[in-house]
Motif scaffolding. Structure first.
Motif, PDB file in Angstrom:
ATOM      1  N   ASP A   1       0.860  -1.188   0.000  1.00  0.00           N
ATOM      2  CA  ASP A   1       0.000   0.000   0.000  1.00  0.00           C
ATOM      3  C   ASP A   1       0.891   1.231   0.000  1.00  0.00           C
ATOM      4  OD1 ASP A   1      -2.365  -1.425   0.058  1.00  0.00           O
ATOM      5  OD2 ASP A   1      -2.354  -1.590   2.254  1.00  0.00           O
ATOM      6  N   SER A   2       0.778   2.028  -1.010  1.00  0.00           N
ATOM      7  CA  SER A   2       1.638   3.214  -1.108  1.00  0.00           C
ATOM      8  C   SER A   2       1.190   4.351  -0.190  1.00  0.00           C
ATOM      9  CB  SER A   2       1.680   3.707  -2.561  1.00  0.00           C
ATOM     10  OG  SER A   2       0.375   4.079  -2.988  1.00  0.00           O
ATOM     11  N   MET A   3      -0.109   4.348   0.230  1.00  0.00           N
ATOM     12  CA  MET A   3      -0.634   5.383   1.112  1.00  0.00           C
ATOM     13  C   MET A   3      -1.199   4.737   2.386  1.00  0.00           C
ATOM     14  SD  MET A   3      -0.104   8.169  -0.625  1.00  0.00           S
ATOM     15  CE  MET A   3      -1.160   9.434   0.124  1.00  0.00           C
ATOM     16  N   MET A   4      -1.252   5.548   3.436  1.00  0.00           N
ATOM     17  CA  MET A   4      -1.780   5.048   4.709  1.00  0.00           C
ATOM     18  C   MET A   4      -2.509   6.180   5.432  1.00  0.00           C
ATOM     19  SD  MET A   4       1.653   5.021   7.079  1.00  0.00           S
ATOM     20  CE  MET A   4       0.716   4.902   8.591  1.00  0.00           C
ATOM     21  N   ASP A   5      -3.346   5.808   6.427  1.00  0.00           N
ATOM     22  CA  ASP A   5      -4.021   6.815   7.261  1.00  0.00           C
ATOM     23  C   ASP A   5      -2.998   7.508   8.154  1.00  0.00           C
ATOM     24  OD1 ASP A   5      -6.386   6.019   6.160  1.00  0.00           O
ATOM     25  OD2 ASP A   5      -7.002   4.759   7.848  1.00  0.00           O
TER      26      ASP A   5
ATOM     27  N   LYS B   1       6.816  -0.947  -0.255  1.00  0.00           N
ATOM     28  CA  LYS B   1       7.876  -1.614  -1.023  1.00  0.00           C
ATOM     29  C   LYS B   1       7.530  -1.751  -2.504  1.00  0.00           C
ATOM     30  CE  LYS B   1       9.634  -4.383   2.833  1.00  0.00           C
ATOM     31  NZ  LYS B   1       9.982  -5.751   3.302  1.00  0.00           N
ATOM     32  N   GLY B   2       6.363  -1.326  -2.887  1.00  0.00           N
ATOM     33  CA  GLY B   2       5.972  -1.458  -4.273  1.00  0.00           C
ATOM     34  C   GLY B   2       4.990  -2.603  -4.488  1.00  0.00           C
ATOM     35  N   ILE B   3       4.494  -2.690  -5.731  1.00  0.00           N
ATOM     36  CA  ILE B   3       3.574  -3.782  -6.056  1.00  0.00           C
ATOM     37  C   ILE B   3       4.374  -5.066  -6.181  1.00  0.00           C
ATOM     38  CG2 ILE B   3       1.891  -4.647  -7.716  1.00  0.00           C
ATOM     39  CD1 ILE B   3       0.983  -2.156  -6.187  1.00  0.00           C
ATOM     40  N   TRP B   4       3.956  -6.059  -5.448  1.00  0.00           N
ATOM     41  CA  TRP B   4       4.720  -7.310  -5.489  1.00  0.00           C
ATOM     42  C   TRP B   4       4.335  -8.129  -6.719  1.00  0.00           C
ATOM     43  CZ3 TRP B   4       3.770 -12.540  -5.603  1.00  0.00           C
ATOM     44  CH2 TRP B   4       4.865 -13.378  -5.340  1.00  0.00           C
ATOM     45  N   GLU B   5       5.338  -8.660  -7.343  1.00  0.00           N
ATOM     46  CA  GLU B   5       5.127  -9.574  -8.459  1.00  0.00           C
ATOM     47  C   GLU B   5       6.055 -10.752  -8.298  1.00  0.00           C
ATOM     48  OE1 GLU B   5       5.696  -7.690 -12.174  1.00  0.00           O
ATOM     49  OE2 GLU B   5       3.864  -6.494 -12.090  1.00  0.00           O
TER      50      GLU B   5
END
Length: 640
Positions: free
Chosen positions: A476-480, A540-544
């Motif tokens: 998740d690139s954004m958080m509360d 950490k980015g989108i996991w692939e």
């Protein structure tokens, strides 16, 4: 002293023999008599050897001597007819010997080419391409059989293989069909034997001509007919003429035979058009209507039509789908071929007389059909190409069959049929580097790679099925924002009770029910509160999953290649019919396809001009109708 005199006499005679080889018999007799008189056996033997040597290596009679005999002067004794014929034959024979020498060189070149071609054919057999090669060669051999029978490509006028040769050829064709894997080698051997049989036959004819002419001259030196056939023997006799021309003609003939025997050898004399059709006289005999949908009553029919706009009605006629809401099937077969190593062009012309609404106008090209009447949607094909539309989905189809699977292009090609009623010409160029080009109306709309733009091959890499996302992976690139709190005075109620409302005086609770104050919009409402979002520091980015080599990937540089093209057909569903197809061609020569393109350009100019006339007339009628309506509206207003 007598011996010296005799030796001098012998030398003089030998010089004369060397210059005039055809008189060696007389010289030999004189020398022999002189030697016996002088009694010298050694000199006799030496002289005899010299005379024989002079005979074997005598030179060509001098041109001056020949001209003197042929054109006697007043100071020269007129030669006899026999001497004249001898001199003419001698001069011609020298020229023919040179031709034989040249012919031997040409024959050696032929043998070298023969050996090279044989090696190529045998290599094809060794590479397990024998069966496909055999199919091609059997078809080409039938062409050669036709050549044998009609004699259109004879080496010499009037020289034909005997009938038994033709019968043997037919019998061997049947044997090759029973054993196709052996056909390439057998056919090649047959063609080799046939060609050298021809060469041997012509050699026999030449030898007979030479000996026969000489025998006639010997028996009757003054035969005017024989002399006329022989003069000048070096130019016009059957022997000289045939020897001069046979090997050159054989080279051309044999080159054609070798080209027909193997697709790996280019043939500049072949027809570059594998198939072409302008739907002229007899088209019904060349095309077969499908009966695939006949049983359920939805099979459409075809008719010949030039449409409402044309340049020349007879010339511009094509086949037209005759009804609405029907399946239409029509196919034509041709001699099977492979496009291996060639640039293949598929081109045809289509005109939608009315908007099709939903349906296709494409062609299918594929291997030879076993039953043309069953041609339809289930029929296997190599390529499908042309316009297709249904509702808002419009495109130019281009589908390639690869290992039994029909693969559509990843992205759609432009659609040019917009119901305007004019003709369009579609061209597909499939190249040996596995790229293709699509042109509509002579303009390129696409050019690219089959590997990249079609999913014909499995992907080179795949996701590793054993690779799993780590449990602590944050994608998740954004958080509360943990620091963000809802204000204490934040009002989220959108509607509230109207505090100013009062119960009416005439309200009767028993009759009207319990009175409740009405709801109104809350003036302090600020909307639903949400916590502010901030960037996630743990992101950490989108996991692939990692990529690994695909074990199922097999590269193929011959995606373009099909071993068998044997039919072209229209297999269509159309809600609105009246589509006209014309000027179909399959070729490997751009110039041949361009000839049909030029025909389309001439027709297109006429169609567009007539369409403009019709559109202008309709616009004028619409304008008059609008003006008339306005006048009627004005009259109605005045009456009111």
């Amino acid at each position: 002293m007598s011996r010296i005199s005799s030796a001098f006499t012998v030398l003089v005679l030998l010089v004369d023999v060397w210059q005039n080889g055809f008189r060696w018999q007389i010289a030999y007799g004189v020398v022999s008599a002189g030697m016996y008189i002088n009694g010298s056996l050694t000199l006799l033997l030496l002289s005899g050897a010299l005379v024989i040597f002079a005979f074997l290596y005598r030179s060509e009679p001098s041109t001056a001597k020949f001209q003197l005999a042929a054109t006697p002067k007043s100071t020269q004794e007129t030669p006899t007819a026999e001497a004249k014929a001898q001199w003419q034959w001698e001069a011609a024979e020298q020229g023919e010997e040179r031709r034989v020498h040249e012919g031997s060189k040409a024959a050696n070149q032929l043998r070298q080419r023969l050996q090279m071609a044989e090696e190529k054919l045998l290599e094809a057999v060794r590479e397990n391409r024998a069966e496909a090669e055999a199919s091609f060669l059997l078809a080409e051999s039938r062409k050669q059989l036709a050549t044998l029978e009609d004699g259109k490509r004879s080496l010499m006028e009037g020289l034909q293989p005997p009938d038994v040769e033709v019968h043997r050829f037919k019998a061997e064709l049947q044997r090759w069909e029973a054993q196709p894997a052996q056909a390439p080698e057998v056919i090649f051997t047959k063609l080799e034997r046939w060609s050298w049989w021809r060469l041997g036959r012509s050699d026999t004819e030449l030898g007979w001509s030479k000996s026969n002419t000489w025998n006639k001259l010997e028996s009757n030196p003054q035969d005017e007919e024989v002399e006329s056939r022989s003069q000048p023997l070096g130019e016009t006799s059957l022997y000289a003429e045939a020897e001069a021309g046979t090997l050159r003609k054989l080279q051309l003939e044999y080159a054609e035979l070798l080209a027909g025997a193997s697709p790996m050898i280019q043939d500049e004399h072949r027809d570059p058009r594998y198939f072409s059709e302008t739907f002229g006289s007899g088209w019904e005999d060349r095309w077969t209507s499908s009966e695939w949908k006949k049983s359920d009553g939805t099979q459409g029919t075809w008719k010949l039509s030039a449409g409402k706009w044309y340049k020349d009605e007879a010339e511009d006629q094509g086949i037209q789908t005759a009804e609405d809401s029907r399946f239409f099937g029509l196919s034509a077969g041709f001699e099977s071929f492979s496009n291996e190593g060639k640039e293949l062009i598929i081109q045809y012309q289509a005109k939608y007389e009315k908007d099709i609404e939903c349906g296709g106008g494409y062609v299918k090209v594929g291997p030879k059909l076993s039953d043309p009447k069953a041609f339809g949607d289930p029929t296997a094909y190599n390529i499908m190409f042309g316009p297709d539309k249904c509702g808002y989905t419009k495109r130019t189809h281009l589908i390639f069959n690869y290992k039994g699977k029909n693969v559509l292009k990843k992205s759609d090609l432009a659609y040019k049929q917009e119901g305007e009623g004019t003709s369009h010409v579609y061209r597909l160029v499939l190249k040996p580097d596995s790229t293709c080009r699509v042109e509509i109306d002579g303009e390129k709309i696409y050019e690219g790679s089959l590997k990249e733009d079609w999913e014909l091959l499995a992907p080179k890499e795949i996701k590793d099925p054993d690779d799993k996302k780590p449990s602590d992976w944050v994608d998740d690139s954004m958080m509360d924002d943990p620091e963000d709190k809802k204000p204490a005075d934040w009002v989220e109620e959108k509607r509230i009770v109207d505090s100013k409302a009062k119960k009416p005086d005439d309200w009767d609770d028993e009759e009207d029910g319990e009175w409740e104050a009405p709801m109104i919009d809350n003036p302090d409402y600020k909307g639903e509160w949400t916590v502010k979002r901030i960037s996630n520091p743990a992101y950490k980015g989108i996991w692939e999953a990692k990529k690994i080599a695909n074990p199922d990937f097999v590269d193929d540089d011959s995606l373009y290649k099909y071993q068998d093209f044997g039919f072209i057909g229209f297999d269509l569903w159309q809600v609105k019919g009246n589509t006209i197809f014309d000027n179909v061609i399959i070729t490997d020569e751009v110039a041949e396809a361009d000839k049909f393109l030029q025909k389309w350009k001439a027709l297109s100019e006429v169609e567009k001009a007539k369409k403009k006339e019709e559109d202008d007339a309709k616009a004028e009628e619409a304008k008059k109708a609008a003006d008339s309506k306005d006048e009627d509206d004005d009259d109605d207003s005045e009456e009111e």
